[in-house]
Design an enzyme around this catalytic site. Structure first.
Site, PDB file in Angstrom:
ATOM      1  N   ASP A  12      -2.812  12.719  13.213  1.00 49.48           N
ATOM      2  CA  ASP A  12      -4.042  12.887  13.488  1.00 49.48           C
ATOM      3  C   ASP A  12      -4.587  14.256  13.569  1.00 49.48           C
ATOM      4  OD1 ASP A  12      -4.331  10.327  12.837  1.00 49.48           O
ATOM      5  OD2 ASP A  12      -4.036   9.530  15.125  1.00 49.48           O
ATOM      6  N   ASP A  62      -2.031   4.814   5.650  1.00 44.94           N
ATOM      7  CA  ASP A  62      -2.895   3.336   6.175  1.00 44.94           C
ATOM      8  C   ASP A  62      -4.104   4.292   5.221  1.00 44.94           C
ATOM      9  OD1 ASP A  62      -3.322   2.076   8.437  1.00 44.94           O
ATOM     10  OD2 ASP A  62      -3.484   3.891  10.023  1.00 44.94           O
ATOM     11  N   LYS A  64      -6.046   1.368   4.790  1.00 40.33           N
ATOM     12  CA  LYS A  64      -6.194  -0.131   5.156  1.00 40.33           C
ATOM     13  C   LYS A  64      -7.030  -0.373   3.867  1.00 40.33           C
ATOM     14  CE  LYS A  64      -6.673   0.225  10.070  1.00 40.33           C
ATOM     15  NZ  LYS A  64      -5.903   2.028  10.805  1.00 40.33           N
ATOM     16  N   LEU A  65      -6.306  -0.215   2.484  1.00 42.61           N
ATOM     17  CA  LEU A  65      -7.466  -0.915   1.741  1.00 42.61           C
ATOM     18  C   LEU A  65      -7.502  -2.396   2.055  1.00 42.61           C
ATOM     19  CD1 LEU A  65      -5.034   0.258  -1.036  1.00 42.61           C
ATOM     20  CD2 LEU A  65      -7.233   1.267  -0.631  1.00 42.61           C
ATOM     21  N   HIS A  66      -9.107  -2.624   1.447  1.00 42.01           N
ATOM     22  CA  HIS A  66      -9.293  -4.029   1.333  1.00 42.01           C
ATOM     23  C   HIS A  66     -11.179  -3.891   0.344  1.00 42.01           C
ATOM     24  CE1 HIS A  66     -11.679  -7.667   4.119  1.00 42.01           C
ATOM     25  NE2 HIS A  66     -11.334  -7.560   3.271  1.00 42.01           N
ATOM     26  N   ASP A  67     -10.785  -4.654  -0.671  1.00 43.39           N
ATOM     27  CA  ASP A  67     -11.583  -4.748  -1.536  1.00 43.39           C
ATOM     28  C   ASP A  67     -11.291  -5.338  -2.792  1.00 43.39           C
ATOM     29  OD1 ASP A  67     -14.091  -4.155  -4.010  1.00 43.39           O
ATOM     30  OD2 ASP A  67     -13.565  -2.154  -3.160  1.00 43.39           O
ATOM     31  N   ARG A 178       2.852   3.451  24.864  1.00 41.85           N
ATOM     32  CA  ARG A 178       3.312   4.777  25.585  1.00 41.85           C
ATOM     33  C   ARG A 178       4.250   4.824  26.633  1.00 41.85           C
ATOM     34  NH1 ARG A 178      -0.278   6.364  22.849  1.00 41.85           N
ATOM     35  NH2 ARG A 178      -1.708   7.124  23.342  1.00 41.85           N
TER      36      ARG A 178
END
Ligand code: C5P
Length: 234
Positions: A12, A62, A64-67, A178
């Site tokens: 990140d 990552d 996070k495909l959504h269609d 963690r």
């Protein structure tokens, strides 16, 4: 290629040089590197290509495909040449969408995200789910696996319910971990140690800041932290 470590490191950062340096200093302890939307929207496929070409590591893309199925198939094909080990889609996109993603990237484990752990029970109801977050996540995981998904992302607290609903074969990947000596101070609230998540049936755990925050103390500190977390995990 990467080693067999169950640790996935979240890269990140929006600085490409830093991403390279993090990989160089953790490769002995990390199995897979996660590149998310921030990285992909900043550097695109070229950035991923550069990471793979330079380090020959396994990538968890990552996105996070959504269609609609046709669009997700196109997006999946567009990144399939990167040969990510994992590519995420939202399970709530439905069976046809997941199957088209699976068929569009045969060398990649299409990985279904169930219910985002950032959502509260109230959020889940307000969106329109009839059941609890846990029940909905287990149901979505089962749907995704029947549609061809080979891995599931879920909270460590959902591992056992999801394992029960999908069987032994699908891989389970959990963020929200963690290490024991973690000082807190970030936004992960309900957490387990990597060892606890793995002993409950996760195959991989995603970890970021407990390792990457050590970068400010120098490459050796980061390398040693990654090795320590791996040693505690297996
Ligand atoms: O730094 P930290 O260990 O919290 O990073 C965990 C990674 O996993 C981040 O990239 C974060 O976006 C991701 N993630 C998460 N919790 C979820 C889903 C994804 O922490 N429920």
């Amino acid at each position: 290629m990467s080693n067999r470590s169950p640790l996935i490191l979240a890269l990140d950062t929006s600085d490409l040089k830093t991403a390279h340096a993090w990989i160089e200093n953790t490769q002995d302890s990390i199995g897979v590197y996660k590149l998310g939307l921030e990285f992909f929207c900043t550097f695109g496929s070229k950035g991923v290509e550069e990471i793979v070409a330079q380090h020959n590591v396994d990538i968890f893309l990552d996105l996070k495909l959504h269609d609609i199925p046709h669009t997700v198939a196109g997006a999946t094909r567009a990144v399939s040449h990167l040969k990510p080990r994992f590519l995420t889609v939202h399970a709530s996109g439905g069976s046809a969408m997941i199957t088209q993603a699976v068929e569009s990237a045969p060398e990649t484990d299409i990985t279904a995200v169930t219910i985002l752990t950032s959502l509260s029970e109230e959020d889940v109801r307000n969106i329109g789910f009839a059941n609890s977050a846990l029940q909905s996540a287990a149901q979505l995981a089962s749907l995704a696996v029947h549609a061809g998904a080979r891995a599931i992302v879920c909270s460590p607290f959902e591992i056992e319910a999801i394992r029960k609903s999908v069987g032994d074969k699908p891989l389970i990947i959990t963020p929200g971990v963690r290490p024991q000596d973690s000082q807190g101070g970030d936004d992960q609230v309900r957490v387990m140690t990597p060892a606890q998540a793995l002993s409950r049936g996760a195959n991989y755990v995603v970890i970021g800041r407990p390792i990457t925050s050590l970068w400010s103390q120098g490459p050796l500190a980061m390398k040693e932290k990654a090795a320590q977390i791996l040693a505690e995990s297996i």
